[in-house]
Motif scaffolding. Structure first.
Motif, mmCIF file in Angstrom:
data_model
loop_
_atom_site.group_PDB
_atom_site.id
_atom_site.type_symbol
_atom_site.label_atom_id
_atom_site.label_comp_id
_atom_site.label_asym_id
_atom_site.label_seq_id
_atom_site.Cartn_x
_atom_site.Cartn_y
_atom_site.Cartn_z
ATOM 1 N N LYS A 3 51.553 31.828 62.312
ATOM 2 C CA LYS A 3 52.398 30.648 62.187
ATOM 3 C C LYS A 3 53.857 31.070 62.300
ATOM 4 O O LYS A 3 54.261 32.066 61.712
ATOM 5 C CB LYS A 3 52.181 29.956 60.845
ATOM 6 C CG LYS A 3 50.840 29.300 60.706
ATOM 7 C CD LYS A 3 50.752 28.544 59.394
ATOM 8 C CE LYS A 3 49.410 27.865 59.268
ATOM 9 N NZ LYS A 3 49.323 27.095 58.009
ATOM 10 N N TYR A 5 57.848 29.294 62.217
ATOM 11 C CA TYR A 5 58.595 28.103 61.840
ATOM 12 C C TYR A 5 59.907 28.072 62.601
ATOM 13 O O TYR A 5 60.561 29.095 62.761
ATOM 14 C CB TYR A 5 58.851 28.093 60.331
ATOM 15 C CG TYR A 5 57.565 28.045 59.537
ATOM 16 C CD1 TYR A 5 56.986 26.822 59.200
ATOM 17 C CD2 TYR A 5 56.919 29.211 59.161
ATOM 18 C CE1 TYR A 5 55.797 26.773 58.483
ATOM 19 C CE2 TYR A 5 55.729 29.169 58.448
ATOM 20 C CZ TYR A 5 55.174 27.949 58.111
ATOM 21 O OH TYR A 5 53.990 27.896 57.424
ATOM 22 N N ILE A 31 62.770 25.450 71.205
ATOM 23 C CA ILE A 31 62.639 25.670 69.768
ATOM 24 C C ILE A 31 63.427 26.910 69.371
ATOM 25 O O ILE A 31 63.318 27.955 70.018
ATOM 26 C CB ILE A 31 61.158 25.858 69.384
ATOM 27 C CG1 ILE A 31 60.331 24.679 69.893
ATOM 28 C CG2 ILE A 31 61.010 26.032 67.875
ATOM 29 C CD1 ILE A 31 58.845 24.918 69.847
ATOM 30 N N PHE A 40 58.534 25.717 75.033
ATOM 31 C CA PHE A 40 57.129 25.414 74.777
ATOM 32 C C PHE A 40 56.774 24.126 75.488
ATOM 33 O O PHE A 40 57.389 23.090 75.251
ATOM 34 C CB PHE A 40 56.893 25.285 73.264
ATOM 35 C CG PHE A 40 55.482 24.998 72.876
ATOM 36 C CD1 PHE A 40 54.550 26.015 72.830
ATOM 37 C CD2 PHE A 40 55.076 23.719 72.549
ATOM 38 C CE1 PHE A 40 53.240 25.760 72.466
ATOM 39 C CE2 PHE A 40 53.774 23.451 72.191
ATOM 40 C CZ PHE A 40 52.851 24.475 72.141
ATOM 41 N N ASN A 48 52.337 15.181 68.945
ATOM 42 C CA ASN A 48 53.545 15.881 69.382
ATOM 43 C C ASN A 48 54.579 14.946 70.021
ATOM 44 O O ASN A 48 55.729 15.314 70.174
ATOM 45 C CB ASN A 48 53.228 17.070 70.289
ATOM 46 C CG ASN A 48 52.554 16.701 71.573
ATOM 47 O OD1 ASN A 48 52.662 15.591 72.069
ATOM 48 N ND2 ASN A 48 51.823 17.651 72.130
ATOM 49 N N VAL A 57 59.540 22.427 62.790
ATOM 50 C CA VAL A 57 58.169 22.475 63.271
ATOM 51 C C VAL A 57 57.510 23.798 62.907
ATOM 52 O O VAL A 57 58.180 24.773 62.583
ATOM 53 C CB VAL A 57 58.108 22.282 64.802
ATOM 54 C CG1 VAL A 57 58.548 20.887 65.197
ATOM 55 C CG2 VAL A 57 58.923 23.330 65.527
ATOM 56 N N ILE A 59 54.655 26.379 64.672
ATOM 57 C CA ILE A 59 53.890 26.728 65.863
ATOM 58 C C ILE A 59 52.712 27.581 65.400
ATOM 59 O O ILE A 59 52.914 28.606 64.743
ATOM 60 C CB ILE A 59 54.734 27.488 66.907
ATOM 61 C CG1 ILE A 59 55.831 26.586 67.473
ATOM 62 C CG2 ILE A 59 53.875 27.961 68.055
ATOM 63 C CD1 ILE A 59 57.067 26.596 66.700
ATOM 64 N N ASP A 71 49.654 25.470 69.267
ATOM 65 C CA ASP A 71 49.758 24.113 68.767
ATOM 66 C C ASP A 71 51.104 23.966 68.075
ATOM 67 O O ASP A 71 51.575 24.901 67.425
ATOM 68 C CB ASP A 71 48.620 23.828 67.781
ATOM 69 C CG ASP A 71 48.483 22.358 67.449
ATOM 70 O OD1 ASP A 71 48.925 21.522 68.255
ATOM 71 O OD2 ASP A 71 47.934 22.047 66.377
ATOM 72 N N ILE A 72 51.719 22.823 68.231
ATOM 73 C CA ILE A 72 53.004 22.566 67.579
ATOM 74 C C ILE A 72 52.849 21.332 66.719
ATOM 75 O O ILE A 72 52.266 20.335 67.140
ATOM 76 C CB ILE A 72 54.145 22.396 68.610
ATOM 77 C CG1 ILE A 72 55.467 22.212 67.891
ATOM 78 C CG2 ILE A 72 53.876 21.274 69.566
ATOM 79 C CD1 ILE A 72 56.672 22.296 68.790
ATOM 80 N N ARG A 73 53.349 21.435 65.478
ATOM 81 C CA ARG A 73 53.263 20.320 64.538
ATOM 82 C C ARG A 73 54.565 20.195 63.780
ATOM 83 O O ARG A 73 55.234 21.182 63.509
ATOM 84 C CB ARG A 73 52.134 20.561 63.539
ATOM 85 C CG ARG A 73 50.781 20.605 64.188
ATOM 86 C CD ARG A 73 49.697 20.715 63.176
ATOM 87 N NE ARG A 73 48.423 20.838 63.892
ATOM 88 C CZ ARG A 73 47.381 21.466 63.423
ATOM 89 N NH1 ARG A 73 47.438 22.038 62.246
ATOM 90 N NH2 ARG A 73 46.269 21.526 64.119
ATOM 91 N N LYS A 74 54.881 18.949 63.431
ATOM 92 C CA LYS A 74 56.064 18.715 62.613
ATOM 93 C C LYS A 74 55.813 19.309 61.233
ATOM 94 O O LYS A 74 54.737 19.135 60.661
ATOM 95 C CB LYS A 74 56.325 17.212 62.502
ATOM 96 C CG LYS A 74 57.679 16.885 61.895
ATOM 97 C CD LYS A 74 57.887 15.408 61.750
ATOM 98 C CE LYS A 74 58.216 14.769 63.085
ATOM 99 N NZ LYS A 74 58.702 13.386 62.931
#
Length: 78
Positions: A3, A5, A31, A40, A48, A57, A59, A71-74
């Motif tokens: 992960k 950030y 990012i 990305f 997304n 976010v 990653i 995968d990217i998430r808030k």
């Protein structure tokens, strides 16, 4: 699983061969992670498409059968 950030610096719609952005199904992000900028690009989905400039976010990188999946998430504090 790894992960990372970061913070979104820019959101854009990537196109190929002068394609109209209205026909693109991809989304791109610039990012900032540890004072470095990373590009990305991925298929756009409901999750997304809600990520905006200045959002924080996470990653997530997973390796399955010697293939890396991103995968990217808030990032939201729990």
């Amino acid at each position: 699983m790894q992960k990372f950030y970061g913070k979104i610096e820019k959101v854009y719609i990537p196109t190929e061969n002068n394609q109209d952005v209205m026909f693109s199904n991809k989304i791109g992000f610039i990012i900032k992670i540890d004072d470095k900028l990373y590009r990305f690009e991925t298929e756009q989905n409901e999750e997304n498409s809600q990520i905006l400039r200045d959002d924080e976010v996470v990653i997530i990188i997973q390796t399955i059968d010697n293939h890396d999946f991103f995968d990217i998430r808030k990032f939201e504090d729990e």
